[in-house]
Scaffold this motif. Structure first.
Motif, short mmCIF file in Angstrom:
data_model
loop_
_atom_site.label_atom_id
_atom_site.label_comp_id
_atom_site.label_asym_id
_atom_site.label_seq_id
_atom_site.Cartn_x
_atom_site.Cartn_y
_atom_site.Cartn_z
N VAL A 160 -19.65 -28.93 -5.99
CA VAL A 160 -20.68 -28.65 -5.13
C VAL A 160 -21.87 -28.23 -5.67
O VAL A 160 -23.13 -28.89 -5.36
N GLU A 161 -21.89 -27.24 -6.41
CA GLU A 161 -22.89 -26.74 -7.37
C GLU A 161 -23.82 -27.77 -8.09
O GLU A 161 -24.83 -27.93 -8.26
N LEU A 202 -18.32 -17.48 -6.11
CA LEU A 202 -18.97 -17.66 -4.74
C LEU A 202 -20.09 -16.87 -4.36
O LEU A 202 -21.12 -17.48 -3.73
N CYS A 203 -20.05 -15.78 -4.80
CA CYS A 203 -21.28 -14.98 -4.74
C CYS A 203 -22.45 -15.51 -5.34
O CYS A 203 -23.51 -15.73 -4.87
N SER A 204 -22.26 -16.12 -6.47
CA SER A 204 -23.27 -16.89 -7.43
C SER A 204 -23.72 -17.82 -6.70
O SER A 204 -24.99 -18.12 -6.60
N SER A 208 -27.73 -18.53 -4.61
CA SER A 208 -28.47 -19.58 -5.07
C SER A 208 -29.22 -20.35 -4.00
O SER A 208 -30.21 -20.91 -4.28
N TYR A 209 -28.75 -20.18 -2.93
CA TYR A 209 -29.24 -20.65 -1.64
C TYR A 209 -29.24 -19.69 -0.47
O TYR A 209 -28.86 -19.93 0.77
N GLN A 211 -31.69 -19.26 1.46
CA GLN A 211 -32.49 -19.70 2.53
C GLN A 211 -31.44 -20.38 3.60
O GLN A 211 -32.01 -20.63 4.75
N VAL A 212 -30.52 -20.57 3.21
CA VAL A 212 -29.35 -21.02 4.12
C VAL A 212 -28.60 -20.05 4.71
O VAL A 212 -27.90 -19.51 4.01
N LYS A 213 -28.42 -19.96 5.89
CA LYS A 213 -27.75 -18.78 6.52
C LYS A 213 -26.54 -18.82 6.28
O LYS A 213 -25.70 -17.78 6.28
N ASP A 214 -25.99 -19.97 6.44
CA ASP A 214 -24.48 -20.22 6.23
C ASP A 214 -23.87 -19.63 4.87
O ASP A 214 -22.78 -18.95 4.62
N ALA A 215 -24.74 -19.93 3.90
CA ALA A 215 -24.45 -19.31 2.54
C ALA A 215 -24.68 -17.72 2.44
O ALA A 215 -23.58 -16.98 1.88
N THR A 216 -25.51 -17.09 3.31
CA THR A 216 -25.73 -15.76 3.21
C THR A 216 -24.61 -15.01 4.05
O THR A 216 -24.24 -14.05 3.63
N ASP A 217 -24.07 -15.95 5.19
CA ASP A 217 -22.86 -15.24 5.69
C ASP A 217 -21.61 -15.22 4.96
O ASP A 217 -21.01 -14.18 5.23
N LEU A 218 -21.59 -16.22 4.18
CA LEU A 218 -20.37 -16.42 3.39
C LEU A 218 -20.55 -15.24 2.48
O LEU A 218 -19.36 -14.40 1.77
#
Length: 230
Positions: A160-161, A202-204, A208-209, A211-218
């Protein structure tokens, strides 16, 4: 002159016994012929499936199997799960099955034991992945969440990265980030220990993203899970 003593004549079989024997011979012959025909039909189907998979393993545009052919291949694999020789299950073949006959690839995963299933899944994880490849892989991982091992999750995240890095910021990159976040939320639901074992990775990824809410929630979910485990 002594008279010639004749031995008693053998008793003739009755007509009914003779007919019964003939019927038995014919019945046995038909049964044997049926077995031979079934064996030949089975071998012919096996040869057909191996030929189709050999075609699917070719890296050409014409290598994709039709839905009808895939259905035949899947039906045969279900009946003969051990029919494929080892060389037809190596990483290169697996990668091409995933590309040219996804339904067959899924069936190979389902027929394998846990370790082998993960090896097969890992063989199909490309770096980078197209959106179509990522969509299919994500659904496969979610549907089989209970069998996915940590090594497979690490490989998926790396892919994915790599996919996100290969894309310009925009809708495609956001789609991959959101989809990966969805997959890992399912993974954490099934195995909360991943929050600790994959915490750094996962935190890294999430940072990195931002700006994407799904990433900040994760990201918050992983942090909270680790705080609770301390």
């Amino acid at each position: 002159m002594e008279s010639l003593q004749l031995a008693p004549l053998p008793q003739l079989l009755s007509v009914d016994a003779s007919v019964a024997e003939d019927v038995r011979l014919v019945t046995d012959g038909i049964a044997y012929a049926s077995i031979i025909l079934q064996q030949r039909a089975k071998q012919a189907q096996t040869d057909y499936v191996l030929a189709q998979l050999a075609t699917a393993a070719q890296s050409t545009n014409s290598a994709s199997l039709s839905p009808q052919t895939m259905a035949q291949v899947i039906d045969t694999l279900e009946k003969q799960p051990d029919m494929l020789p080892p060389e037809m299950l190596d990483t290169e073949h697996i990668r091409m099955y995933a590309k040219n006959c996804w339904n067959v690839f899924e069936k190979l995963v389902d027929l394998a034991d846990k370790e082998e299933a993960n090896r097969i899944i890992q063989g199909a994880i490309a770096q980078p992945m197209s959106i179509v490849e990522h969509n299919a892989l994500a659904q496969l991982l979610i549907d089989r969440i209970g069998i996915v091992l940590p090594d497979t999750w690490f490989r998926y995240l790396n892919a994915v990265e790599a996919s996100c890095r290969s894309q310009q910021p925009g809708s495609a990159q956001v789609h991959n980030v959101r989809l990966a976040s969805k997959v890992f939320n399912h993974a954490l639901d099934a195995n909360s220990a991943l929050a600790e074992s994959m915490s750094i990775e996962l935190c890294s990824f999430c940072l990195s993203y931002t700006q994407v809410k799904d990433a900040t929630d994760l990201y918050r979910r992983v942090l909270n899970a680790n705080r609770q485990n301390r």
